[in-house]
Design a protein around this motif. Structure first.
Motif, PDB file in Angstrom:
ATOM      1  N   LYS A1449      11.039  34.241  -0.246  1.00 43.76           N
ATOM      2  CA  LYS A1449      10.377  33.830   0.994  1.00 43.76           C
ATOM      3  C   LYS A1449       9.412  32.675   0.742  1.00 43.76           C
ATOM      4  N   LYS A1450       8.629  32.804  -0.345  1.00 43.01           N
ATOM      5  CA  LYS A1450       7.661  31.748  -0.658  1.00 43.01           C
ATOM      6  C   LYS A1450       8.379  30.438  -1.041  1.00 43.01           C
ATOM      7  N   ALA A1451       9.523  30.588  -1.743  1.00 45.24           N
ATOM      8  CA  ALA A1451      10.292  29.385  -2.099  1.00 45.24           C
ATOM      9  C   ALA A1451      10.789  28.683  -0.844  1.00 45.24           C
ATOM     10  N   GLU A1452      11.278  29.481   0.109  1.00 44.34           N
ATOM     11  CA  GLU A1452      11.743  28.904   1.377  1.00 44.34           C
ATOM     12  C   GLU A1452      10.594  28.258   2.133  1.00 44.34           C
ATOM     13  N   GLU A1453       9.453  28.958   2.118  1.00 44.38           N
ATOM     14  CA  GLU A1453       8.267  28.446   2.820  1.00 44.38           C
ATOM     15  C   GLU A1453       7.799  27.129   2.204  1.00 44.38           C
ATOM     16  N   PHE A1454       7.712  27.117   0.889  1.00 45.97           N
ATOM     17  CA  PHE A1454       7.264  25.895   0.200  1.00 45.97           C
ATOM     18  C   PHE A1454       8.226  24.723   0.477  1.00 45.97           C
ATOM     19  N   THR A1455       9.511  25.054   0.466  1.00 46.36           N
ATOM     20  CA  THR A1455      10.506  24.014   0.728  1.00 46.36           C
ATOM     21  C   THR A1455      10.378  23.491   2.151  1.00 46.36           C
ATOM     22  N   LYS A1456      10.281  24.390   3.089  1.00 43.06           N
ATOM     23  CA  LYS A1456      10.273  23.998   4.503  1.00 43.06           C
ATOM     24  C   LYS A1456       8.962  23.331   4.917  1.00 43.06           C
ATOM     25  N   GLN A1457       7.827  23.922   4.490  1.00 43.03           N
ATOM     26  CA  GLN A1457       6.529  23.429   4.958  1.00 43.03           C
ATOM     27  C   GLN A1457       6.006  22.231   4.148  1.00 43.03           C
ATOM     28  N   CYS A1458       6.343  22.199   2.865  1.00 42.97           N
ATOM     29  CA  CYS A1458       5.759  21.148   2.004  1.00 42.97           C
ATOM     30  C   CYS A1458       6.769  20.075   1.609  1.00 42.97           C
ATOM     31  N   LEU A1459       7.898  20.527   1.066  1.00 42.09           N
ATOM     32  CA  LEU A1459       8.834  19.549   0.486  1.00 42.09           C
ATOM     33  C   LEU A1459       9.671  18.808   1.530  1.00 42.09           C
ATOM     34  N   LYS A1460      10.201  19.540   2.496  1.00 43.05           N
ATOM     35  CA  LYS A1460      11.079  18.903   3.480  1.00 43.05           C
ATOM     36  C   LYS A1460      10.370  17.781   4.246  1.00 43.05           C
ATOM     37  N   PRO A1461       9.148  18.013   4.790  1.00 40.30           N
ATOM     38  CA  PRO A1461       8.462  16.899   5.475  1.00 40.30           C
ATOM     39  C   PRO A1461       8.203  15.717   4.531  1.00 40.30           C
ATOM     40  N   ALA A1462       7.899  16.030   3.266  1.00 39.50           N
ATOM     41  CA  ALA A1462       7.637  14.946   2.294  1.00 39.50           C
ATOM     42  C   ALA A1462       8.892  14.137   2.030  1.00 39.50           C
ATOM     43  N   VAL A1463      10.041  14.822   1.912  1.00 35.99           N
ATOM     44  CA  VAL A1463      11.304  14.113   1.668  1.00 35.99           C
ATOM     45  C   VAL A1463      11.678  13.281   2.884  1.00 35.99           C
ATOM     46  N   GLU A1464      11.535  13.865   4.089  1.00 35.50           N
ATOM     47  CA  GLU A1464      11.834  13.120   5.318  1.00 35.50           C
ATOM     48  C   GLU A1464      10.954  11.871   5.422  1.00 35.50           C
ATOM     49  N   ASP A1465       9.657  12.056   5.079  1.00 33.39           N
ATOM     50  CA  ASP A1465       8.724  10.920   5.109  1.00 33.39           C
ATOM     51  C   ASP A1465       9.147   9.849   4.098  1.00 33.39           C
ATOM     52  N   PHE A1466       9.578  10.299   2.914  1.00 35.62           N
ATOM     53  CA  PHE A1466      10.033   9.350   1.888  1.00 35.62           C
ATOM     54  C   PHE A1466      11.260   8.552   2.359  1.00 35.62           C
ATOM     55  N   VAL A1467      12.194   9.261   2.989  1.00 34.86           N
ATOM     56  CA  VAL A1467      13.386   8.580   3.512  1.00 34.86           C
ATOM     57  C   VAL A1467      12.987   7.569   4.579  1.00 34.86           C
ATOM     58  N   ASN A1468      12.087   7.950   5.457  1.00 32.88           N
ATOM     59  CA  ASN A1468      11.670   7.044   6.537  1.00 32.88           C
ATOM     60  C   ASN A1468      10.908   5.839   6.007  1.00 32.88           C
ATOM     61  N   ARG A1469      10.165   6.047   4.913  1.00 31.47           N
ATOM     62  CA  ARG A1469       9.444   4.915   4.323  1.00 31.47           C
ATOM     63  C   ARG A1469      10.391   3.966   3.565  1.00 31.47           C
ATOM     64  N   SER A1470      11.514   4.491   3.098  1.00 28.59           N
ATOM     65  CA  SER A1470      12.426   3.693   2.263  1.00 28.59           C
ATOM     66  C   SER A1470      13.586   3.084   3.036  1.00 28.59           C
ATOM     67  N   LEU A1471      13.954   3.694   4.153  1.00 31.07           N
ATOM     68  CA  LEU A1471      15.170   3.276   4.856  1.00 31.07           C
ATOM     69  C   LEU A1471      15.027   1.907   5.528  1.00 31.07           C
ATOM     70  N   GLY A1472      13.819   1.609   6.018  1.00 27.97           N
ATOM     71  CA  GLY A1472      13.613   0.331   6.723  1.00 27.97           C
ATOM     72  C   GLY A1472      14.043  -0.875   5.902  1.00 27.97           C
ATOM     73  N   PRO A1473      13.500  -1.052   4.677  1.00 29.10           N
ATOM     74  CA  PRO A1473      13.929  -2.188   3.841  1.00 29.10           C
ATOM     75  C   PRO A1473      15.430  -2.198   3.540  1.00 29.10           C
ATOM     76  N   ASP A1474      16.019  -0.996   3.437  1.00 25.46           N
ATOM     77  CA  ASP A1474      17.469  -0.927   3.191  1.00 25.46           C
ATOM     78  C   ASP A1474      18.248  -1.517   4.361  1.00 25.46           C
ATOM     79  N   ILE A1475      17.836  -1.145   5.556  1.00 30.52           N
ATOM     80  CA  ILE A1475      18.531  -1.646   6.757  1.00 30.52           C
ATOM     81  C   ILE A1475      18.331  -3.158   6.871  1.00 30.52           C
ATOM     82  N   ILE A1476      17.129  -3.616   6.574  1.00 25.77           N
ATOM     83  CA  ILE A1476      16.869  -5.068   6.622  1.00 25.77           C
ATOM     84  C   ILE A1476      17.768  -5.790   5.625  1.00 25.77           C
ATOM     85  N   GLY A1477      17.805  -5.258   4.391  1.00 24.97           N
ATOM     86  CA  GLY A1477      18.646  -5.876   3.359  1.00 24.97           C
ATOM     87  C   GLY A1477      20.106  -5.938   3.767  1.00 24.97           C
TER      88      GLY A1477
END
Length: 1787
Positions: A1449-1477
């Motif tokens: 349960k804690k692994a799922e919680e940590f993944t959902k509450q902490c890691l998933k938003p961080a990964v989504e944020d990382f993708v959103n920060r990185s995707l813009g330059p990719d699309i421009i390129g």
């Protein structure tokens, strides 16, 4: 005891002859008979033995039946039934064989030519054996193997063979022939031999035998022909291949390494090329063809030896090893085609060399009359009869009726006939070796193939009695060799000559030869009385028999020296010439030649067919002018009118007050009518014949064109001669002015050459191109350019500029060159050399001498216009010069007298000079120092041309040539002159710069690289003496040769790459189009320059994006570090966030500096390359360097702002995080206490009771905790402070305006600017002019709207991030406003407008920022955050109380509450330059020009008025929407963007898994430490929410190991789930979440500086933002920009690209209401360059759009529809698209 048998051994001698030839006598002569000896044992018993008895009879009567080279056959007495044992041996080996008893036994495997002893015994079955019988025999020697002829000459044969087996003593070689009874027998000890002293061209039989000590082999036989003298000589000269395939002019004229090297001739193979090289440059030393051996060089080196060695002095080299010049000349004539022969004869004639009249072929014993070869010689002379009138005769030499005097030799003669002739034809002041003689270099070498050659020369008087040797012209012929051997040649001379002079020593028996000829000529006998063989009696007998008198006999007596003898001979010849009645032109001699069986070179079928075709065209010409009008009508008045219309279309000088576009439309209608008129003509009979004759086989076509040229030149010469006579007569009276003028006109128009026929062909083609593509006439004529291209490749010149009309038929020339490009190898490069100078100063002669070509130089045929000629570059020089062909351009003289009467002659000269200088890689300026006025005029024209080229990016080189300067010290003496020249060049540069409005050019060296010492050449006069008998000055040839070497070296040293043919064509087109404008520099547009600029922009954009992308990545990482600072990043030793900020800023500075340096280095390297024509855009280098520096400043400002904001926000969050952390810990403690309390109760509590207890505890704790209320900052105050700071440097008035209105009241509605200056409205109203309908207020409003829109975009982007407010946000907005105001400084907006606009924008921005700030505070309120986590606390409380396993349960919680938003944020920060390129790889976003082309093409395809309206009136908004739509379209398939997202997700998942594994290996005691270790590892990449992490850590008692196991599974599942989600999202959703918005970045890139044309509002397309000059490829009618006429309110159709070359005026606010000429628009708008349309069809796009939506535009703009010109209404959509492609140079 057995009966003893008495055996006696007898030795018998035996010999046997082995015959190998039928004739035994011959056999004895050729080789020795083989000797064979036997030793026999004879049995004396009479009774035969029986097999059972012990006695075995020996072999009897052993004979040698045959001895071969490897086998011996032995004969025996009748056989007995025993076995034969045969033992054999020699000195080197032995062997044995067993055979059945037989009468014949063969022994194999023996060595040839070896003496063997055979021992033969019989053996019985019981082992008994007989006595031995012995025999000795020699095997036959083997003949030589594989006899081959290794070398064949005219006098020798070389053999080689493989040695046979055996010990060879020697070889015997016998040589014999059927033609020669003598036999040579030679011996040699080696396996090769040369047989010499043979006769040329004879078949010899060669027999090679081997002689061994035991005998001689049969001969090996072969045969071979010796080479003829001709074959031998051709081999020595390396010409044997050319005897079969004749040398062509293209081969001789091609430029190779020999062209530019002065290596001495070391081999005979080099002699013909050395001769041709010198001859083609008309060098009188061409016949000095001696090889320089290494020995000679050593002798020269040792010449300083002071020792005495008389023997060495008298040992002269053997002249027999040298080749006679006549042999080389004869060989070259035999190996050349008719056109090379013509060229050689012409050049030899210029050198005053004798030329071949009858060319012998010693192989065929035939000779050929060289009539065709001499066709090209034209001579001018003045006989005594014209000396008073100063007239002259100019005629083709083969048509001239001249007496011919022939000189021959009978038998041996002690007088050198040729030397005597040279003295005869030379006056005392000017001796010249016309004929090769014994005392010339190599003249004493024996002649091998030139005997029988009849040479010819001419003596032509100059009209001066004191200088002329003969008062009348005379031809002189000279027969080489003895007339006894060349009776046919002698007969020919006797029948064609006025007199024949026979040189002799002894007339003993040859007198019959003199009397047998059917001679028409007088015979003169010339003898040497001093000769020992001279017999006066014999002479008397012969003279009597011939009926000669004393006057027919010339004897050199003892009392007569050479001068007296020559004088006497000259007197005799002079008398003969003066009294001559027998005159026969060479053309007529052909009949005599045919009768005698002499070949005539013109009799070849191709030559005769070509002559017939040419005669059919030229025979009918009576009146040249009438003929041209009837047969060549298209190049006459119609073409000249077309030319005038073309130039007027560009210059618009006669437009007056007429509307420009209507005027241009009318011109187009007139042009169309003229083309229709041209098409109405049928192709004339002459042109039909001409066009039919051109496509014939290569050589016939060449003959045809040469015949045409010959015939037309003859006609023109005749006509001009007649007109000149008339002109002279009329000039004697001043009353004949009109008649003189008419004759003068006729003189100018009487020229008729092949160029006129090709010009007509060009006009026929150009007229046909105006027809529809499917029209039969057009299709029938499509092959014409290819025909002309083939001729150009064959070495015929192409008329580039029509000198009569002063125009280039561009379509014709372009298509010819396009076809040429198809004929040669792909991308063949060319270099161009041009000559410019005053008329009749020897420009064409200079080029002809330099390159061996043949531009017209004859009298009355001065070059008109410009002609180009193609010369092939040999493989050995291609790599050096980096080109395949050299183009030579010959131009008409500047300051031509024919054009001097015309008003535009200076303009014509400027046009021509600009064109050819622009096309050239090197321009030769031919100037005369003596005429300073003329020189100044020329220099002004030339400097003008060079200045124009420098300004458009071309860098031609130039060489100044000063002719007729012969002093050896000329270079030093003329130092002062060179300084004077440079001074004048500087003056001319300043004058030209002023005219071209480029006054920064102060000196000539500013315009081009020029050094007075190396840029000037002094060339002596052309003639060495007085024409017509003067040869070309050797100093002239050598000086021109040095110039040529220098030019080729300069071309090889060129930094820039050569053009290919397509690029050269483009240069012609663009230069000529620009030349037709008055202002060349601002009119010049070239697709090569456009291509080069496009490539530069593309490359720079790539570098720029690489820079930006790296900075985006770096800033993302830096923001991540700042966001994670103080959470778990214990790796950092930095105490606080401010220190981190300083550290990051330093890192950013370093990275920015490195990238700036890299950009500048890339730019520098880019301009160093030679390919891609980068030199054409070197003028933009500084602009792009400024762009790089500006980009660095812009990026630094942006990066620092982002870092400042992130650091300040993080610092603000630190306190809040601490409060939240303390509250969370307090709550966690209370929950733990509650769990302990509940567990102590003995009664098991239900979940409801637990919930109740938890709620009580929660409420109690919240009441006890102290929550400080987070006060919102007043953003309005911060924004107001930033605004005041921004306006602080604007003065007190700005502050006063600012104070009048509260910022909170600003930005509430839409912005409408109302000027507050008194009287402004009335002023604007009065300023509305005829065409300028859009007032200042509207322009300012439009600019304000676009600025507000740009700021709103920034605002939306900031709001979407949901972060806290920072002052850098408003500073960024103010920076954008300042930038916009600066870019639109021409609007002169004023301080009131600026303050009002900034207040408005800051007002609504502050309102939005205030809301964003308050939302941020609300979201991060500690109490709110705790309440949000209440349910999570409750769940954890229950789990801990019930002691449930929390790992999964804690692994799922940590993944959902902490890691998933961080990964989504990382993708959103990185995707813009990719699309421009990805979008930047699309062509439409690669450069601004491609973008404009793409958007306009898209608009055309959609055909939507509203979209056009948006593009014109709301350009920025339209561009943003279009950019976004392109992104949406490109990523319409979600998988395209998913590729990038997938990569970032995988990268994140890998990083997380790596962090988990690393944490597992650590010493984590509990889960909290374990999770913190994971977060530390991810701290540089992912931003993990502190709140989410804090909530996760509460009551967490999971086992780290089990947690890690489940976490790994959860992370992988999260990755899969994210991929599924993202794959389903469309691009629109993705774009909303991106930190870097691709549409905004792309918009910034394509919008550039944002400037618009001050007249038509077309957007600027220049690369970068820091360019010094604005421009656009396509301007549009001003009516599309709302401009209408104030009187009619009709929309304006004028286009500014046309107006700027007209005499029209404009007025606007920038001119303060004053009228200003369009031509001087740069005085008002200096930053803008408005070039005329690249072609007259370039604006068709907007003309089509305007015509199509005229009514709608008028309605939208509240105006009346425009008066559309007729020509606009016929423009189709397809034509509009084509014009768009042309304007943007899209192929």
């Amino acid at each position: 005891m057995e009966e003893s048998v008495l055996q006696s051994e007898k030795q018998c001698g035996m010999s046997e002859n082995i015959h190998t030839m039928d004739n035994s006598e011959e056999e004895e002569e050729f080789y020795d008979a083989t000797d064979v000896s036997h030793e026999l044992h004879c049995e004396e018993e009479n009774s035969p033995a029986t097999p059972q008895s012990d006695y075995v009879p020996p072999p009897r009567d052993v004979t040698v039946l045959r001895a071969g080279s490897e086998t011996v056959s032995l004969g025996l007495a009748p056989p007995v039934r025993y076995n034969l044992h045969i033992d054999y041996s020699c000195d080197t080996h032995s062997g044995s064989v067993i055979k059945e008893d037989s009468s014949t036994v063969d022994v194999d495997g023996l060595f040839p030519g070896t003496e063997y002893t055979f021992r033969i015994t019989r053996r019985a079955d019981n082992g008994n054996q007989s006595e031995a019988a012995c025999v000795s025999v020699c095997t036959e020697p083997s003949p030589p193997v594989q006899v081959t002829i290794t070398q064949v000459s005219s006098e020798s044969l070389s053999l080689f063979w493989d040695p046979p087996a055996g010990e060879v003593e020697k070889y015997i070689v016998t040589c014999s022939s059927e033609e020669d009874s003598s036999v040579q027998e030679l011996t040699t000890h080696t396996n090769s031999l040369t047989v010499s002293s043979l006769e040329p061209g004879v078949c010899y039989s060669l027999q090679v035998s081997t002689q061994l000590k035991n005998g001689r082999s049969k001969p090996a036989v072969t045969s071979s022909h010796t080479k003829t003298q001709l074959e031998s000589l051709l081999e020595d000269l390396g010409l044997e291949q050319h005897y079969k395939e004749n040398l062509s002019l293209s081969t001789i004229l091609q430029i190779d390494d020999k062209t530019v090297t002065d290596e001495p001739v070391r081999r005979n193979l080099d002699l013909p090329w050395h001769f041709l090289k010198k001859l083609m440059m008309v060098n009188v030393t061409a016949r000095n063809v001696k090889c320089t051996s290494v020995c000679d060089l050593n002798c020269d080196a040792a010449s300083g030896n002071t020792g005495l060695d008389l023997k060495n002095l008298v040992d002269s080299p053997n002249s027999g090893d040298m080749l006679n010049p006549l042999d080389i000349i004869t060989a070259l004539f035999l190996c050349s085609d008719g056109f090379v022969q013509q060229e050689m004869v012409l050049k030899m004639s210029m050198c005053q060399f004798s030329v071949p009249l009858l060319l012998p072929n010693c192989d065929t014993k035939q000779c050929t009359l060289m009539l065709w070869a001499m066709r090209d010689i034209v001579k001018k002379y003045r006989p005594q009869s014209l000396s008073e009138s100063k007239g002259f005769i100019e005629d083709r030499i083969v048509l001239s009726d001249l007496p011919m005097i022939s000189f021959v030799r009978l038998g041996e003669c002690s007088l050198s006939k040729s030397e005597v002739l040279n003295k005869l034809l030379s006056n005392s002041q000017q001796y010249h070796d016309t004929f090769v003689h014994h005392d010339m270099e190599c003249g004493d070498s024996p002649r091998r193939i030139s005997n029988g050659l009849v040479e010819m020369t001419w003596y032509l008087p100059c009209g001066n009695k004191n200088m002329d040797i003969f008062s009348e012209p005379v031809a002189v012929a000279n027969l080489r060799g003895d007339i006894a051997s060349f009776e046919k040649q002698y007969s020919f001379l006797c029948q064609t000559s006025t007199a024949v002079f026979v040189f002799f020593d002894n007339l003993d028996s040859e007198c019959m030869l003199l009397t047998n000829q059917h001679q028409k000529a007088q015979i003169f006998l010339v003898g040497n009385h001093q000769s020992k063989r001279f017999s006066l009696d014999t002479l008397e007998n012969v003279a009597t028999g011939l009926g000669l008198t004393n006057s027919n006999i010339i004897l050199k007596t003892k009392c007569m020296n050479d001068a007296d003898f020559v004088k006497k001979l000259r007197k005799t010849v002079s008398d003969v010439v003066e009294n001559s009645k027998m005159k026969m032109p060479i053309e007529q001699m052909a009949d005599v030649a045919r009768e005698l069986g002499i070949l005539v070179d013109e009799d070849s079928p191709v030559c005769q067919t070509a002559k017939k075709n040419a005669d059919a065209i030229t025979a009918v010409i009576q009146d040249t002018l009438a003929y041209k009008e009837a047969q060549l009508p298209l190049q006459g008045q119609i073409w000249k009118e077309l030319t005038c219309l073309e130039k007027e279309e560009f210059r618009l000088r006669k437009a007056g007050s007429e509307n420009i576009e209507v005027y241009k439309s009318n011109i187009q209608v007139q042009k169309t009518k003229l083309r229709e008129k041209q098409n109405s003509y049928e192709i004339s009979p002459a042109m039909t014949c001409f066009i039919k004759a051109i496509p014939r086989m290569g050589i016939e076509r060449c003959f045809f064109l040469k015949w045409m040229r010959i015939n037309l030149d003859n006609l023109s010469r005749e006509k001009l001669s007649h007109l000149r006579e008339q002109y002279k007569k009329k000039c004697k009276s001043s009353e004949n002015k009109e008649e003189i003028k008419d004759i003068d006109r006729q003189l100018s128009n009487s020229s008729l050459g092949t160029e006129h026929f090709f010009r007509e062909m060009g006009q026929i083609y150009e007229a046909s191109v105006s027809l529809p593509e499917t029209h039969p006439s057009r299709q029938q004529l499509q092959h014409l350019p290819k025909l002309c291209a083939g001729l150009l490749l064959d070495g015929f010149p192409l008329e580039l500029v029509d000198g009569d009309a002063s125009n280039i038929p561009l379509r014709w020339v372009s298509d010819v060159l396009s076809q040429l490009n198809d004929l040669v190898s792909p991308n063949s490069k060319i270099l161009v050399v041009t000559v410019l100078g005053v008329q009749s100063t020897g420009k064409s002669t200079l080029l002809n001498t330099m390159f061996g070509v043949q531009f017209a130089v004859s009298s009355g045929r001065c070059t008109r216009g410009a002609f180009m000629l193609l010369i092939r570059v040999n493989e050995d020089l291609k790599k050096v010069l980096n080109c395949d062909f050299m183009v030579i351009i010959d131009t008409e003289g500047l300051k031509s007298p024919e054009l001097a009467q015309l008003d535009d002659s200076h303009e014509h000269d400027n046009e021509l000079a600009t064109l050819v200088v622009g096309l050239s890689d090197i321009t030769i300026i031919n100037i005369a120092m003596e005429n300073s006025t003329e020189m100044k005029d020329i220099l002004q024209i030339v400097v003008h041309a060079f200045l124009r080229m420098k300004e458009v990016g071309k860098k031609p080189k130039c060489q100044f040539v000063h002719q007729n300067v012969s002093d050896v010290s000329a270079h030093d003496k003329n130092l002062r002159d060179r300084k004077l020249l440079l001074q004048q060049l500087n003056e001319m540069t300043q004058a030209a710069a002023k005219m071209e409005k480029k006054e920064e050019n102060k000196s000539f060296t500013d315009v081009m690289e020029y050094t007075p010492d190396t840029g000037n050449w002094y060339i002596p006069g052309l003639w060495n003496g007085n024409p017509p008998m003067a040869p070309v000055n050797v100093g002239y040839s050598e000086a021109v040769y040095d110039l040529k070497k220098n030019i080729i070296q300069m071309l090889g040293d060129c930094d820039s790459s050569a053009n290919n043919i397509s690029e050269f064509t483009e240069w012609i087109s663009s230069l000529w189009t620009a030349v037709k404008h008055e202002n060349f520099i601002f009119s010049f547009r070239n697709s090569l320059v456009a291509d080069a600029y496009m490539r530069l922009c593309t490359e720079f954009n790539k570098w720029e994006w690489e820079f930006k992308k790296e900075m985006y990545t770096w800033v993302t990482d830096a923001e991540t570090k700042i966001s994670n600072f103080g959470k778990f990043d214990v790796k950092s030793e930095i105490p606080d966030v401010r220190e981190l900020l300083i550290c990051l800023k330093n890192g950013a500075r370093t990275l920015l500096t490195n990238w700036e340096t890299k950009l500048l280095e890339n730019l520098s390297q880019y301009f160093k390359q030679t390919e891609g024509h980068v030199y054409l855009v070197e003028g933009y280098k500084e602009d792009f360097a400024n762009n790089a520096k500006s980009l660095r400043r812009e990026m630094e400002r942006s990066v620092f702002n982002q870092l400042e904001a992130a650091a300040d926000i993080r610092q603000g969050m630190t306190k809040l995080d601490k409060i939240k952390e303390n509250h969370t810990k307090e709550l966690e403690g209370r929950v733990c206490a509650l769990i302990q309390e509940c567990r102590k109760k003995k009664v098991k509590m239900t979940d409801t009771e637990l919930d109740q207890k938890f709620d009580e505890m929660w409420d109690k704790t919240l009441k006890q905790l102290s929550f400080c209320e987070q006060k919102a900052t007043d953003v309005f105050t911060s924004v107001s402070h930033s605004l005041r700071a921004n306006l602080s440097h604007k003065g007190g008035h700005a502050n006063e305006i600012l104070s009048k209105k509260d910022l909170k009241n600003c930005g509430l509605g839409s912005f409408t600017y109302k000027p507050i200056v008194e009287g402004f409205c009335s002023q604007v109203k009065n300023a509305v002019k005829k065409w300028f309908s859009k007032d200042q207020e509207a322009a300012m409003q439009q600019m304000a709207d676009s600025t507000i829109a740009a700021c709103e975009d920034i605002l939306i982007e900031k709001m979407e991030r949901k972060t806290n407010y920072h002052d850098t946000y408003i500073e960024e907005i103010l920076h954008v406003i300042d930038e916009r105001l600066h870019n639109n400084h021409n609007l002169k907006t004023g301080i009131e407008f600026e303050v009002c606009l900034k207040q408005h924008i800051c007002g609504f921005a502050a309102r939005e920022f205030q809301k964003m700030h308050e939302d941020f505070i609300q979201e991060n309120d500690p109490k709110t955050c705790l309440n949000q986590n209440k349910e999570k606390f409750r769940t954890d409380f229950m789990d801990v109380f019930h002691e449930r396993d929390q790992c999964q349960k804690k692994a799922e919680e940590f993944t959902k509450q902490c890691l998933k938003p961080a990964v989504e944020d990382f993708v959103n920060r990185s995707l813009g330059p990719d699309i421009i390129g990805e979008m930047l790889t699309c062509q439409q976003f690669s450069t601004r020009m491609f973008f404009q082309h793409s958007i306009l093409l898209d608009l055309l395809s959609k055909d939507d008025f509203e979209k056009y309206l948006s593009y014109i009136c709301s350009y920025e908004d339209c561009v943003k929407k279009w950019t976004l739509s392109q992104i949406m379209e490109h990523f319409s398939n979600p998988s395209k963007a998913f590729e990038f997202e997938d990569r970032h997700i995988q990268s994140s998942i890998n990083s997380i898994n790596d962090a988990i594994n690393k944490a597992k290996t650590g010493k984590s005691g509990d889960l909290k430490t374990f999770v913190e270790d994971i977060c530390k590892e991810l701290g540089d990449k992912l931003v993990i929410s502190q709140d989410a992490l804090g909530a996760f850590m509460i009551l967490n008692n999971a086992d780290p190991e089990q947690f890690a196991y489940w976490l790994t599974d959860c992370v992988n599942e999260m990755g899969q789930a994210l991929m599924v989600t993202l794959q389903e999202d469309n691009i629109q959703i993705k774009l909303k979440h991106l930190h870097v918005k691709p549409q905004n970045e792309l918009f910034t890139k394509v919008i550039g500086c944002g400037q618009q044309c001050p007249f038509c509002k077309a957007p600027c397309e220049a690369g970068g933002k820091q360019h010094t000059e604005h421009w656009t490829s396509l301007h549009r009618p001003e009516g599309l920009g709302r401009y209408s006429w104030d009187d009619t309110e009709n929309l304006v159709i004028d286009i500014c690209s046309s107006l700027v070359i007209s005499d029209m005026h404009f007025q606007c606010d920038a001119t303060k209401g004053e009228w200003h000429p369009y031509k001087s628009y740069r005085e008002i708008f200096p930053d803008w360059r408005i070039a005329p349309d690249i072609s007259l069809l370039a604006s068709d796009y907007w003309k089509y759009v305007f015509t199509r939506f005229n009514e709608k535009f008028a309605k939208e703009y509240c105006s009346n529809p425009a008066d559309i010109p007729i020509s606009w209404k016929v423009i189709t959509c397809k034509q509009a698209e084509a014009s768009l492609n042309e304007s943007f140079n899209i192929k």
